[in-house]
Design an enzyme around this catalytic site. Sequence first.
Site, short mmCIF file in Angstrom:
data_model
loop_
_atom_site.label_atom_id
_atom_site.label_comp_id
_atom_site.label_asym_id
_atom_site.label_seq_id
_atom_site.Cartn_x
_atom_site.Cartn_y
_atom_site.Cartn_z
N GLU A 114 -95.99 90.34 65.98
CA GLU A 114 -96.21 88.97 66.44
C GLU A 114 -94.99 88.60 67.27
O GLU A 114 -93.86 88.64 66.77
CB GLU A 114 -96.35 88.03 65.25
CG GLU A 114 -97.49 88.36 64.31
CD GLU A 114 -98.79 87.69 64.69
OE1 GLU A 114 -98.78 86.71 65.47
OE2 GLU A 114 -99.83 88.14 64.19
N LEU A 115 -95.20 88.23 68.53
CA LEU A 115 -94.09 88.03 69.45
C LEU A 115 -93.59 86.60 69.60
O LEU A 115 -92.61 86.36 70.28
CB LEU A 115 -94.46 88.56 70.84
CG LEU A 115 -94.63 90.07 70.92
CD1 LEU A 115 -95.04 90.47 72.33
CD2 LEU A 115 -93.35 90.78 70.52
#
Length: 120
Positions: free
Chosen positions: A90-91
Amino acid sequence: GSLVVNYPFDDDEQGIAIYSKSPDDAVFQALALAYSKENAKMYQGSPCKDMYPTEYFPHGITNGAQWYNVPGGMQDWNYLHTNCFEVTIELGCVKYPRAEELPKYWAQNRRSLLQFMKQV
């Protein structure tokens, strides 16, 4: 969204949010940690304080099922049926960042991506 690396399993037999250890749990933790250590904000573990004030990921990693249960997820299926070691990265806290923010994402994740590739 969030800022974390999650690893299998994403599901457990009871269908609740609880740690669901895979046979290769130590390898998955090492892969996830290799990525998160190079992203200072991720590694701190509390990336989305404004949106999720109580959410905390020690060292920026989490077991998927402990975070939230996902029955039939792709990373579990790939691991169980093809022996592919897959993690979900998850960025950021915002799912759809503006185009002008993309260079910042690159700067925050460049070293992480290189370190992750070195694990091969």
